[in-house]
Design a protein around this motif. Structure first.
Motif, PDB file in Angstrom:
ATOM      1  N   THR A   1       0.837  -1.194   0.000  1.00  9.87           N
ATOM      2  CA  THR A   1       0.000   0.000   0.000  1.00  9.87           C
ATOM      3  C   THR A   1       0.878   1.253   0.000  1.00  9.87           C
ATOM      4  O   THR A   1       1.827   1.338   0.789  1.00  9.87           O
ATOM      5  N   PRO A   2       0.575   2.224  -0.883  1.00  6.99           N
ATOM      6  CA  PRO A   2       1.366   3.467  -0.868  1.00  6.99           C
ATOM      7  C   PRO A   2       1.272   4.176   0.486  1.00  6.99           C
ATOM      8  O   PRO A   2       0.280   4.048   1.206  1.00  6.99           O
ATOM      9  N   GLU A   3       2.337   4.890   0.824  1.00  9.35           N
ATOM     10  CA  GLU A   3       2.400   5.722   2.024  1.00  9.35           C
ATOM     11  C   GLU A   3       2.215   4.901   3.308  1.00  9.35           C
ATOM     12  O   GLU A   3       1.662   5.383   4.290  1.00  9.35           O
ATOM     13  N   ASP A   4       2.683   3.651   3.274  1.00 11.43           N
ATOM     14  CA  ASP A   4       2.590   2.757   4.444  1.00 11.43           C
ATOM     15  C   ASP A   4       3.981   2.211   4.741  1.00 11.43           C
ATOM     16  O   ASP A   4       4.355   1.128   4.272  1.00 11.43           O
ATOM     17  N   PRO A   5       4.782   2.935   5.534  1.00 11.61           N
ATOM     18  CA  PRO A   5       6.157   2.497   5.812  1.00 11.61           C
ATOM     19  C   PRO A   5       6.228   1.128   6.477  1.00 11.61           C
ATOM     20  O   PRO A   5       7.130   0.341   6.178  1.00 11.61           O
ATOM     21  N   ALA A   6       5.280   0.835   7.368  1.00 13.38           N
ATOM     22  CA  ALA A   6       5.322  -0.448   8.070  1.00 13.38           C
ATOM     23  C   ALA A   6       5.140  -1.612   7.103  1.00 13.38           C
ATOM     24  O   ALA A   6       5.817  -2.647   7.227  1.00 13.38           O
ATOM     25  N   ALA A   7       4.229  -1.454   6.144  1.00 18.13           N
ATOM     26  CA  ALA A   7       4.000  -2.526   5.162  1.00 18.13           C
ATOM     27  C   ALA A   7       5.228  -2.730   4.289  1.00 18.13           C
ATOM     28  O   ALA A   7       5.621  -3.868   3.998  1.00 18.13           O
TER      29      ALA A   7
END
Length: 327
Positions: free
Chosen positions: A277-283
């Motif tokens: 997912t964009p803008e999801d550092p944890a992912a």
């Protein structure tokens, strides 16, 4: 200088004021030349704004087809009319829809609508451009992008030392998400080396080396030294990051990229790496760590990526697609 190539040779159209002109000859093939297009004059813009015919008559053009790589050059192409039929890519314009001044966009739309055909590098972008130009606009086709798989040659030896590489810097890159993800990676795995090419002014996390520019030969070596290539991008329709990602796959390294529209045409989630997912550092960090933890899986994904590039993401395949569009 004018460069000439015969039919069947690989050629890559470029922007920055250059159009590629294809001249048809009887029976024995084509000649392809690159020419510099002169800047559009103030008079030409005034004539266009007045609703009068602009540019040279295409009927007098020496070439059958003239094309430019993206819409940054298309105004010059239309004004000079070096071919009887004119084509261009529409790559960046969807970033401007709904944001830029409507009068400027309307002028740009008029220029693009005067062409004989357009292409986009993402299927969702095709739909957006078609809707913007309307039913009277020129045909808009999907062109599958490709890279030079011979230059970005396969590196069979998967590296022992864990390393994450991220290159490229187009307008839709997301350095904030990338840096946040790499910080999480380093917290879990402080032994991981991180190398990022970026012009961002954001401070890099501890242990992340940054440079502003990497030449092509150096990029190829960096891909070969990487365990994973990571690409963080903001939401967009033109598959930002696909060039670097395909280059990395060509070398045989898995890619973790953002699942923006159209990226699944270039990267297979779970086969050549992962889409997150964009803008999801944890992912993004979780998928990078998963690949770092399983070298055999990562190496296999890299091999699958190389096979995918060879099947349809080469420069030669892209040029064949262009020829079908302008035929």
């Amino acid at each position: 200088m004018v460069r000439t190539r015969t039919a069947g040779e690989t050629w890559t159209p470029v922007g920055d004021g250059t159009a590629t002109i294809a001249v048809a000859f009887p029976a024995d093939g084509r000649r392809v030349t690159d020419v510099e297009l002169p800047p559009v004059t103030r008079l030409q813009r005034l004539v266009r704004n007045a609703g009068l015919p602009t540019g040279r008559s295409r009927r007098r053009a020496a070439a059958d087809v003239a094309l430019c790589w993206d819409e940054g050059t298309v105004e010059r192409l239309v004004a000079s009319a070096p071919g009887r039929r004119l084509f261009s890519g529409a790559i960046w314009v969807t970033d401007r829809l709904g944001i830029e001044d409507s009068e400027r966009l309307a002028a740009h739309r008029e220029v693009l609508a005067s062409l004989d055909g357009l292409w986009c590098l993402s299927r969702p972008q095709v739909d957006a451009v078609r809707a913007w130009l309307g039913p009277e606009g020129p045909p808009v086709s999907y062109l599958q992008f490709g890279i030079d798989e011979q230059f970005y040659r396969f590196a069979p030896e998967y590296p022992e030392r864990p390393k994450v590489v991220s290159l490229g810097g187009d307008r839709d890159r997301d350095p904030a998400t990338l840096f946040a993800a790499l910080e999480l990676v380093r917290q879990e795995r402080p032994d991981v080396e991180c190398f990022v090419a970026t012009t961002s002014s954001l401070p890099a996390p501890d242990g992340v080396r940054t440079v502003e520019f990497v030449p092509h030969a150096r990029a190829r070596d960096l891909y070969a030294s990487a365990s994973v290539v990571a690409l963080a991008t903001r939401p967009n329709l033109h598959a930002s990051g696909m060039t670097v990602g395909l280059e990395a796959l060509s070398v045989g390294r898995p890619v973790v990229a953002c699942a923006t529209p159209g990226m699944d045409d270039y990267f297979r989630d779970g086969e050549t790496g992962f889409l997150v997912t964009p803008e999801d550092p944890a992912a993004m960090a979780a998928r990078i760590l998963e690949l770092l933890a399983d070298r055999h899986m990562a190496a296999a994904m890299g091999r699958h990526g190389r096979e995918q590039v060879e099947r349809g993401h080469t420069t030669a395949a892209m040029c064949r697609g262009l020829l079908e569009i302008v035929a």
